[in-house]
Design a protein around this motif. Structure first.
Motif, short mmCIF file in Angstrom:
data_model
loop_
_atom_site.label_atom_id
_atom_site.label_comp_id
_atom_site.label_asym_id
_atom_site.label_seq_id
_atom_site.Cartn_x
_atom_site.Cartn_y
_atom_site.Cartn_z
N THR A 1 -12.60 3.04 -1.15
CA THR A 1 -13.56 4.14 -1.19
C THR A 1 -13.69 4.73 -2.59
N VAL B 1 11.83 0.12 6.95
CA VAL B 1 11.14 0.38 5.68
C VAL B 1 9.99 -0.61 5.49
N LEU C 1 -1.31 8.36 5.91
CA LEU C 1 -0.08 7.65 5.54
C LEU C 1 1.15 8.54 5.65
N GLU D 1 -7.37 9.43 3.70
CA GLU D 1 -6.62 8.18 3.85
C GLU D 1 -5.16 8.38 3.53
N PHE D 2 -4.88 9.30 2.58
CA PHE D 2 -3.49 9.58 2.24
C PHE D 2 -2.80 10.34 3.35
N GLY E 1 -3.09 1.31 4.21
CA GLY E 1 -3.78 2.57 3.96
C GLY E 1 -4.23 2.70 2.52
N LEU E 2 -3.38 2.22 1.61
CA LEU E 2 -3.71 2.25 0.19
C LEU E 2 -4.98 1.43 -0.06
N ILE F 1 8.25 -2.15 7.78
CA ILE F 1 7.14 -1.82 8.70
C ILE F 1 6.31 -0.68 8.10
N MET F 2 7.01 0.34 7.60
CA MET F 2 6.29 1.49 7.04
C MET F 2 5.53 1.08 5.77
N MET F 3 6.15 0.21 4.95
CA MET F 3 5.47 -0.24 3.73
C MET F 3 4.20 -1.03 4.08
N ILE G 1 9.99 -7.96 7.54
CA ILE G 1 8.74 -7.87 8.33
C ILE G 1 7.61 -7.47 7.39
N TYR H 1 2.17 -0.35 6.61
CA TYR H 1 1.14 0.64 6.88
C TYR H 1 0.65 1.28 5.60
N ILE H 2 1.61 1.56 4.70
CA ILE H 2 1.22 2.24 3.46
C ILE H 2 0.32 1.33 2.64
N ILE I 1 10.01 6.76 5.61
CA ILE I 1 10.81 6.12 4.55
C ILE I 1 11.72 7.16 3.91
N ALA J 1 -7.33 0.72 2.12
CA ALA J 1 -8.47 1.42 2.71
C ALA J 1 -8.95 2.53 1.79
N TRP J 2 -7.98 3.22 1.15
CA TRP J 2 -8.37 4.32 0.26
C TRP J 2 -9.02 3.77 -1.01
N TYR K 1 4.23 7.59 7.75
CA TYR K 1 4.98 6.43 7.29
C TYR K 1 5.82 6.79 6.06
N VAL L 1 14.50 7.96 6.35
CA VAL L 1 15.46 6.87 6.51
C VAL L 1 16.31 6.70 5.26
#
Lengths: 393, 432
Positions: free
Chosen positions: A191, A174, B403, B399-400, A184-185, A176-178, A114, A180-181, B410, A187-188, B406, B413
């Motif tokens: 800036t 994992v 995260l 921003e961190f 987010g990365l 799915i979470m990656m 995914i 989001y990370i 990981i 987006a950061w 999430y 898990v």
């Protein structure tokens, strides 16, 4: 299916082959029909006329016809109606094909990736960074940017495979979470001074150098599309002609049998996810370096890759995880996406309708039995059990 | 018996009972232990740069009973946490702890890491860290996750994988928003949400059970369909007349009599919306349903070994349909949270992946309702902590912090949970 090459068996194979195509076609027609019903129901002006269905049927049916025909003709015209539209479709299809190959490769190894979305985001970040920071000559710059983006995607996917192989962490969670990370990365990073466009406060990067852009061939039809086709050919070779590909397919069909035969399931998992990530990363590269409607690449922003990673899942499904199928499915959904934009501006029908169509097509294709119930002509004559490859994925 | 005694005597000498650790267990021990040690080392590093005093406010400014604000010297607090964490980690790696001690070491590691990290973060800010807010926010954030995870637990225990929790949430949130706006009634909105989610569950059941479609794939497609359908209807119908169709009433907290007046715990646990109480009740209901009723036994049977269940006369198809539809009820309640449970208005894709987080909670909770609910609380806690720390303006970029949930997933898990075992027939259609 019998493996003998006798004439009846060959004919049975042929009819099976055509039935698969016919079911895909019927699935599209059914999806379009349901989409039409949705359009009519959701438009208060049009659906109100259905109160007079029996007194003035021309009012109700005519209004509905005008609405549906207007939207769908704009959709078709926007996808294939002109050379410009075709070029637009090819540009939309290229990243879908790449990411779809990535997801499909995972399917073949029994992995549910995914994470194409996150892998594509990482690819776009690195490709764009190399594109707007480095100063390199034509050709070399593009090559470095592509390699960088592909490597970033490969890393992002490979980590998932490695974690799965080493700790048994479920790849669905994992990835799915990656995703989001990665989002987010991005987006950061947007800036930070390294990524922000000088003189701007909003999260947008500088434009990439012309030396690193994927060169256009005709309007938006650019080199990236040819790269995508090459990638499909490479994946076909990998799966059908290489030892690694054999291991991937073996592990996907039966990991226990593959392990017994001496293949390393752990290594295959890691390798597959790395390749899958690389392909999705290539989709991110396309988004970052491919020319937009005005001929230059779109600068890096939070939504640059859109939802390519999720659309890629439907592309891989519709393409039945085979490279040629994925190319065709990518073209179809690329056309839907390009045409949807035209439909939105010309016929004022929201773009979200194309998402509904996309989901419905895949739903019908994956459930051939349902299509056969709705369209009885497609039923098999003999009362054999239908063993369609549809839901195998 | 006497004839065997000689042999037994020989065996007694040769066979010595020794516990053999499997490769998996060893890997789990090492990865968990080194993870805890790494956390301890991180704290150790932080303790040198920690500020002066960390403040922890036990009550909000407007609470009736004001509890004191604790001041903790940050440097020593972080250092002590680091040492405790390291000790627990070394203990775990050594492999010489009994199961009870192992559990204790885990609890010590988790608590001391949280306390140490929070002390460090709070000390960088002049404002106190609002403990009461943190905990009540945790409960609120976790509510839809708990309900979503329960929906998944029931379906997956019966052998139907549910990746479509997100789609069920989205459809239910949309229905609750519209019906709530038209009727101005919360119960009507909840009923609409539940019916919509059950209808979505029926779609899942139809394609998974009757048409034997790959269930993970099906879930993804249903999510896409929900996103497209609600998005299209929102653009076409709701947006043009949002004052009529997108202004649902919101749930108000209901104080549970005198319980709500208990200092500290009262506002956290007993002054919440009806959905929170329903979520807690649902955990108990699902646990009883699954483990204490005949129906639950059947659900688990068709999820573990459908053929055996079929042989003794249980209709696998019927039980699976029932389980998926019952799960839809909980998913619907969870979906209602996003509209009538928060701002009252719908926006496109407003569930932002909460359904997937619920899925993660259910897998981390090993398909058990209570563990899944605890994992959902863990998510709620980390999410709420990230947003609290944002307002304290800590040195970590915000921003961190966002995260954090999430990354924590990981880590959990991969490092702590490892191979969790799904119901044996999860995701496999049953063909007679």
């Amino acid at each position: 299916m019998s493996s003998t090459t006798s004439r009846p068996a060959f004919l049975a194979y042929l009819s099976q082959y055509w039935r698969e195509w016919a079911i895909t076609g019927a699935a599209m027609v059914l999806a379009l029909l349901l989409g039409a019903i949705l359009m009519v129901v959701a438009d208060p002006e049009v659906s109100a006329n259905f109160a007079y269905l029996f007194t003035a049927p021309q009012l109700a049916l005519g209004g509905a016809w005008a609405k549906v025909a207007g939207a769908y003709s704009a959709l078709v015209a926007g996808a294939v109606g002109s050379p410009e539209a075709l070029a637009h479709t090819s540009a939309k299809a290229a990243p879908l094909i790449c990411a779809g190959l990535g997801v499909g490769l995972g399917f073949r190894a029994g992995l549910f990736n995914i994470g194409a979305q996150g892998q594509a985001i990482m690819g776009s970040i690195v490709a764009a960074y190399i594109g707007f920071t480095f100063q390199l000559p034509y050709g070399l710059h593009l090559l470095v940017a592509i390699i960088g983006g592909v490597a970033a995607g490969a890393l992002w996917g490979g980590v998932v495979g490695w974690l799965k192989a080493k700790t048994g962490a479920h790849e669905v969670i994992v990835t799915i979470m990656m995703n989001y990370i990665a989002a987010g990365l991005l987006a950061w990073l947007l800036t930070t001074a390294a990524f922000m466009r000088p003189g701007r406060m909003d999260p947008i990067s500088p434009e990439v150098q012309p030396t690193s852009a994927l060169p256009g061939i005709y309007q938006q039809f650019h080199l990236g599309f040819l790269v995508a086709i090459l990638a499909a050919a490479a994946v076909w070779w990998l799966l059908e002609r290489s030892t690694t590909g054999f291991a991937i397919r073996a592990v996907g069909l039966n990991p226990n049998a593959a392990a017994t035969a001496g293949m390393s399931v752990a290594a295959t998992t890691t390798i597959t996810m790395t390749f899958a990530g690389a392909l999705a990363g290539l989709a991110g590269v396309q988004a970052a370096l491919g020319p937009s409607a005005n001929g230059v690449p779109v600068p890096l922003t939070v939504g640059l890759v859109g939802t390519v990673g999720f659309d890629a899942i439907t592309v891989a499904l519709l393409g039945r995880s085979r490279p040629l199928g994925i190319v065709l499915a990518g073209l179809l959904f690329g056309g839907l996406s390009a045409g949807g934009l035209a439909m939105q501006s010309v016929a004022q029908t929201p773009l979200t309708l194309t998402m509904v169509l996309q989901a419905l097509v895949v739903l019908f294709v994956a459930a051939p039995a349902l299509v056969q119930t709705l369209v009885p002509i497609l039923k098999e004559r003999k009362s054999k059990k239908v063993a369609m490859a549809g839901g195998e994925a | 018996m006497t004839t065997f005694s000689a042999a037994e005597a020989v065996l007694d000498q040769v066979v010595r009972l020794e516990k053999v650790e499997s490769a998996d267990q060893k890997r789990a021990r090492l990865s968990t232990g080194s993870l805890v040690v790494a956390a301890g080392l991180l704290l150790l590093g932080l303790s040198f740069g920690a500020g002066q005093i960390a403040h922890f406010a036990m009550s909000n400014a407007f609470d009736e009973v004001q509890l004191p604000t604790f001041a903790v010297p940050a440097g020593p607090a972080v250092l002590i946490s680091a040492v405790l964490c390291l000790a627990a980690g070394v203990g775990l790696i050594s492999g010489r702890l009994s199961p009870a001690w192992r559990r204790a070491a885990g609890v010590v590691a988790g608590t001391s890491f949280l306390f140490g990290f929070l002390s460090w973060a709070a000390a960088t800010s002049a404002l106190p860290f609002p403990v009461s807010n943190q905990l009540s926010g945790t409960v609120a954030t976790a509510t839809p996750l708990i309900l979503g995870a329960l929906a998944g637990v029931i379906g997956e225990r019966a052998g139907v994988v549910n990746v479509a929790i997100e789609g069920q949430f989205l459809n239910a949130a949309f229905a609750a928003g519209i019906v709530g706006s038209i009727t101005k009634s919360i119960p009507a909105a909840l009923v609409a949400a539940v019916l919509t989610a059950v209808a979505t569950a029926a779609l899942l059941a139809l394609f998974a059970i009757k048409y034997l479609m790959d269930q993970v794939v099906l879930g993804v497609v249903i999510n896409l369909l929900a996103s497209g359908l609600t998005g299209f209807l929102f653009d076409q119908l709701v947006q043009p007349q949002s004052r009529v169709l997108n202004s649902a009433p919101t749930m108000q907290p209901i104080p549970l009599g005198p319980l709500a007046n208990i200092p500290f715990l009262g506002p956290i646990l007993f002054n919440q919306t009806i959905l929170v109480y329903l979520a807690v009740l649902s955990v108990a209901v699902v646990w009883v349903l699954l483990f204490k009723t005949r129906w639950g036994l059947r659900v688990r049977a068709v999820g573990e070994h459908p053929k055996a269940a079929d042989t003794v006369g249980i209709s696998v198809v019927a039980v699976r349909w029932q389980a998926v539809l019952v799960g839809g009820i909980f998913a619907g309640l969870g979906g209602a949270f996003f509209t009538v449970g928060s701002t009252g208005s719908f926006a496109k894709d407003l569930t932002v992946g909460n359904g997937f987080i619920a899925l993660a909670a259910l897998i981390m909770g090993r398909w058990h309702p209570i563990w899944a609910a605890l994992m959902a609380l863990f998510f709620g806690f980390v999410t709420q902590m990230a947003s609290q720390l944002q307002t304290l303006s800590t040195p970590v970029p915000s921003e961190f912090l966002l995260l954090l949930p999430y990354i924590a997933t990981i880590v959990a898990v991969a490092g702590l949970i490892g191979r969790s075992r799904a119901p044996a027939a999860d995701g496999t259609p049953y063909i007679k």
